[in-house]
Design an enzyme around this catalytic site. Structure first.
Site, mmCIF file in Angstrom:
data_model
loop_
_atom_site.group_PDB
_atom_site.id
_atom_site.type_symbol
_atom_site.label_atom_id
_atom_site.label_comp_id
_atom_site.label_asym_id
_atom_site.label_seq_id
_atom_site.Cartn_x
_atom_site.Cartn_y
_atom_site.Cartn_z
ATOM 1 N N GLY A 141 0.842 -1.200 0.000
ATOM 2 C CA GLY A 141 0.000 0.000 0.000
ATOM 3 C C GLY A 141 0.870 1.240 0.000
ATOM 4 N N SER A 142 0.357 2.319 0.547
ATOM 5 C CA SER A 142 1.087 3.585 0.455
ATOM 6 C C SER A 142 2.201 3.673 1.507
ATOM 7 C CB SER A 142 0.116 4.751 0.642
ATOM 8 O OG SER A 142 -0.421 4.694 1.943
ATOM 9 N N THR A 143 3.148 4.539 1.244
ATOM 10 C CA THR A 143 4.251 4.735 2.188
ATOM 11 C C THR A 143 3.729 5.290 3.513
ATOM 12 O OG1 THR A 143 5.795 5.054 0.363
ATOM 13 C CG2 THR A 143 6.465 5.946 2.499
ATOM 14 N N GLU A 182 5.673 -3.278 1.076
ATOM 15 C CA GLU A 182 5.830 -2.841 -0.321
ATOM 16 C C GLU A 182 4.989 -1.597 -0.485
ATOM 17 O OE1 GLU A 182 7.840 -3.731 -2.467
ATOM 18 O OE2 GLU A 182 8.542 -5.658 -1.719
ATOM 19 N N CYS A 191 1.818 0.112 -8.760
ATOM 20 C CA CYS A 191 2.905 0.627 -7.915
ATOM 21 C C CYS A 191 4.131 0.961 -8.750
ATOM 22 C CB CYS A 191 3.239 -0.380 -6.837
ATOM 23 S SG CYS A 191 3.500 -2.035 -7.465
ATOM 24 N N THR A 208 0.877 4.738 4.980
ATOM 25 C CA THR A 208 0.303 3.649 5.787
ATOM 26 C C THR A 208 1.408 2.702 6.263
ATOM 27 O OG1 THR A 208 -1.741 3.800 4.519
ATOM 28 C CG2 THR A 208 -1.434 1.811 5.808
ATOM 29 N N GLY A 209 2.388 2.457 5.410
ATOM 30 C CA GLY A 209 3.495 1.574 5.800
ATOM 31 C C GLY A 209 4.190 2.070 7.065
HETATM 32 P P1 NAD Z 1 -3.324 2.406 1.447
HETATM 33 O O1 NAD Z 1 -2.014 2.493 2.134
HETATM 34 O O2 NAD Z 1 -4.298 3.489 1.610
HETATM 35 O O3 NAD Z 1 -4.091 1.058 1.887
HETATM 36 C C1 NAD Z 1 -3.494 -0.213 1.775
HETATM 37 C C2 NAD Z 1 -4.105 -1.134 2.816
HETATM 38 O O4 NAD Z 1 -3.733 -0.696 4.127
HETATM 39 C C3 NAD Z 1 -5.630 -1.190 2.815
HETATM 40 O O5 NAD Z 1 -6.038 -2.520 3.054
HETATM 41 C C4 NAD Z 1 -5.998 -0.289 3.957
HETATM 42 O O6 NAD Z 1 -7.279 -0.560 4.493
HETATM 43 C C5 NAD Z 1 -4.895 -0.628 4.947
HETATM 44 N N1 NAD Z 1 -4.662 0.354 5.999
HETATM 45 C C6 NAD Z 1 -4.789 1.708 5.930
HETATM 46 N N2 NAD Z 1 -4.424 2.265 7.108
HETATM 47 C C7 NAD Z 1 -4.051 1.244 7.936
HETATM 48 C C8 NAD Z 1 -3.554 1.170 9.284
HETATM 49 N N3 NAD Z 1 -3.361 2.282 10.005
HETATM 50 N N4 NAD Z 1 -3.284 -0.026 9.799
HETATM 51 C C9 NAD Z 1 -3.451 -1.148 9.094
HETATM 52 N N5 NAD Z 1 -3.914 -1.160 7.798
HETATM 53 C C10 NAD Z 1 -4.200 0.032 7.245
HETATM 54 O O7 NAD Z 1 -2.955 2.158 -0.089
HETATM 55 P P2 NAD Z 1 -3.949 2.021 -1.348
HETATM 56 O O8 NAD Z 1 -4.535 3.358 -1.631
HETATM 57 O O9 NAD Z 1 -4.849 0.858 -1.128
HETATM 58 O O10 NAD Z 1 -2.901 1.631 -2.505
HETATM 59 C C11 NAD Z 1 -2.205 2.582 -3.233
HETATM 60 C C12 NAD Z 1 -0.760 2.660 -2.812
HETATM 61 O O11 NAD Z 1 -0.192 1.356 -2.754
HETATM 62 C C13 NAD Z 1 0.111 3.419 -3.797
HETATM 63 O O12 NAD Z 1 1.009 4.257 -3.094
HETATM 64 C C14 NAD Z 1 0.892 2.347 -4.513
HETATM 65 O O13 NAD Z 1 2.107 2.753 -5.058
HETATM 66 C C15 NAD Z 1 1.062 1.343 -3.438
HETATM 67 N N6 NAD Z 1 1.291 0.006 -3.976
HETATM 68 C C16 NAD Z 1 2.529 -0.545 -3.820
HETATM 69 C C17 NAD Z 1 2.800 -1.802 -4.353
HETATM 70 C C18 NAD Z 1 4.163 -2.433 -4.201
HETATM 71 O O14 NAD Z 1 4.308 -3.609 -4.500
HETATM 72 N N7 NAD Z 1 5.161 -1.716 -3.746
HETATM 73 C C19 NAD Z 1 1.794 -2.486 -5.044
HETATM 74 C C20 NAD Z 1 0.545 -1.885 -5.171
HETATM 75 C C21 NAD Z 1 0.301 -0.649 -4.613
#
Ligand code: NAD
Length: 466
Positions: free
Chosen positions: A216-218, A238, A272, A220-221
């Site tokens: 997901g996003s940086t 990731e 991503c 959130t990571g």
């Molecule tokens: P996001 O970070 O908003 O959400 C990803 C997941 O995290 C969702 O399931 C969400 O519900 C969960 N989440 C959110 N806050 C949380 C918390 N505090 N604790 C636990 N879980 C939480 O990302 P998104 O909008 O779903 O995806 C888009 C982003 O993901 C983009 O930045 C994209 O580049 C990245 N991405 C990276 C890869 C990779 O392999 N590096 C692949 C696909 C997407």
């Protein structure tokens, strides 16, 4: 939801709408922290036996799961298209499902054999890979099924149990796929809990979840890493990318345009490792812009179930608004709109492919990850400066160099900071090639033996001989 080998309802549900037309397509359950607890308890029980199964049993199970995906890909692809928006055909839902089967199949054939590190008169030292335990998987909405498999396949193959929490934007398709897979596995080995208040937090703080695999996003990571710190979970993160591509003056603009275009607009740019900033040398700038514009204007965009469409809508309102904001700001910041630029009053989250020429560092669409159908094109004359600009952000999943001169391509690749540097392509991933980013894009890698090993702990047996 599917928890401990059974379908589990929820007290609350929420409506799920098709991003292409707003139609109601179903009701998604709202998960709770209690659901996470039940799934984790079941996972611990199931893992105790699964972790001691012979390697070949786990490999054969992954092969069986690949077959389950293939048998059900028609149903899953249609559901994915309706919920996520991507087209059924082309590089859309059917492609995503075939990727799921391929990844499961390829992971089945990988293994982590015992290594004898030392065997002499003093000692015999063996390195074994043992399961981590319970893996919590947290997935995004862009490639929701494939990314779920990127977590599930290596985790199960290495002897772990998995509890997955999908993105709230792609709940239905993930729930259905996981149910189909979990029916083939021992009860509790694979469970899915829908998103809901407190579910993400319950996963990242749970004392019995040993590892989190997150995509997901940086932003959130970082939150996940902080939340997981008190229980010292292992992490594979990731995260975001703002990938740069550098086009050198020796290219044939028409010949490279298609590779650049799909490197950027695969899945509507919601990928991503899509190409998100394009640096083009002045000598070929106008030609590359013209070739990309021609391609953009020819791509059929519309409802994903119509097999003529190659691109669908943006997946959700939040993302649609982000792309709209970046596109609107670009001309005010000095950019020139070559095509697209604003949504044209269509129903659904359709946003046309948007190309911004004369883009510069400091513009929002260059500095921020757009994650949508918009590409800024930056002119350069000095390749050293293009490399500096490409390296100037801290989210570097991948980058690419486009040139006829492979030696120069390699030289520039060595100076670019990113997890993968492509030469004359962008965005390809494969189960046998480790994938992860530099700096704020990743922690750890997925895929390949290294990705499988990240789902295991190393255990050493050290026998004295003397
Ligand atoms: P996001 O970070 O908003 O959400 C990803 C997941 O995290 C969702 O399931 C969400 O519900 C969960 N989440 C959110 N806050 C949380 C918390 N505090 N604790 C636990 N879980 C939480 O990302 P998104 O909008 O779903 O995806 C888009 C982003 O993901 C983009 O930045 C994209 O580049 C990245 N991405 C990276 C890869 C990779 O392999 N590096 C692949 C696909 C997407």
């Amino acid at each position: 939801m599917w928890i401990d080998g059974a379908a589990i309802g929820a007290k609350e549900t929420r409506e799920v709408h098709d991003p292409a037309n707003g139609e109601l397509i179903g009701l998604a359950p709202v998960g709770t922290a209690t659901d996470v607890d039940r799934a984790v308890s079941a996972a611990m029980r199931a893992q105790a036996d699964w972790g001691s199964q012979p390697d070949e049993v786990r490999a054969e199970t992954c092969r069986k799961l690949a077959g389950v995906i293939t048998q059900n890909s028609g149903e899953l692809a249609r559901l994915l298209t309706r919920e996520q928006g991507k087209p059924l055909k082309g590089i859309g839902s059917e492609f995503e499902l075939s990727g799921c089967a391929a990844w499961l199949g390829a992971t089945a054939e990988m293994s982590l054999p015992v290594k004898v590190i030392q065997d002499d008169e003093a000692a015999r030292v063996e390195q074994h890979y043992v399961p981590v335990g319970v893996v919590g998987s947290i997935t995004p909405w862009n490639w929701p099924l494939l990314i779920a498999i990127w977590h599930i396949a290596p985790a199960i193959r290495a002897g772990n149990a998995v509890v997955i929490k999908p993105s709230p934007y792609t709940t239905l398709s993930t729930l259905r796929m996981v149910e189909l897979l979990a029916r083939e596995l021992p009860d509790g080995l694979l469970s899915v809990v829908a998103d809901g208040p407190g579910v993400g937090e319950a996963m990242t703080t749970h004392p019995d979840i040993d590892k989190i695999m997150f995509t997901g996003s940086t932003a959130t990571g970082k939150k996940i890493m902080a939340a997981a710190a008190p229980t010292l979970k292992k992490l594979t993160l990731e995260m975001g990318g703002n990938d740069a591509g550098i086009v050198l003056p020796d290219v044939d603009a028409k010949a490279v345009a298609e590779g650049i275009f799909w490197g950027a607009f695969l899945n509507n740019g919601q990928t991503c490792a899509a190409l998100k900033r394009l640096y083009v040398h002045d000598d070929v700038y106008d030609e590359v812009c013209a070739a990309l514009t021609e391609l953009a204007n020819a791509v059929p965009m519309g409802e994903g179930l119509d097999e003529n469409n190659v691109l669908g809508p943006v997946q959700n309102a939040m993302q649609f608004e982000k792309v709209s904001r970046l596109a609107a700001a670009a001309p005010e910041e000095g950019g020139r709109v070559l095509t697209g630029g604003s949504a044209r009053g269509r129903t659904g989250f359709f946003f046309p492919i948007t190309l911004i020429a004369d883009a510069k560092e400091g513009m929002a669409c260059v500095d921020e990850e757009q994650f949508g159908p918009l590409l800024p094109i930056i002119r350069f004359t000095d390749v050293d400066d293009a490399i500096r600009q490409a390296n100037s952000l801290d989210v570097d999943l991948a980058a690419s160099v486009w040139t006829k001169d492979i030696d120069q391509g390699r030289e520039i690749a060595e100076r670019l900071v990113a997890g993968t540097i492509y030469v004359n392509k962008h965005g390809e991933v494969a189960p046998h090639i480790p994938f992860g980013g530099a700096r704020y894009s990743s922690m750890g890698v997925e895929f390949g033996i290294e990705g499988l090993a990240a789902c295991a702990n190393i255990k050493i047996y050290n026998f004295a001989k003397a």
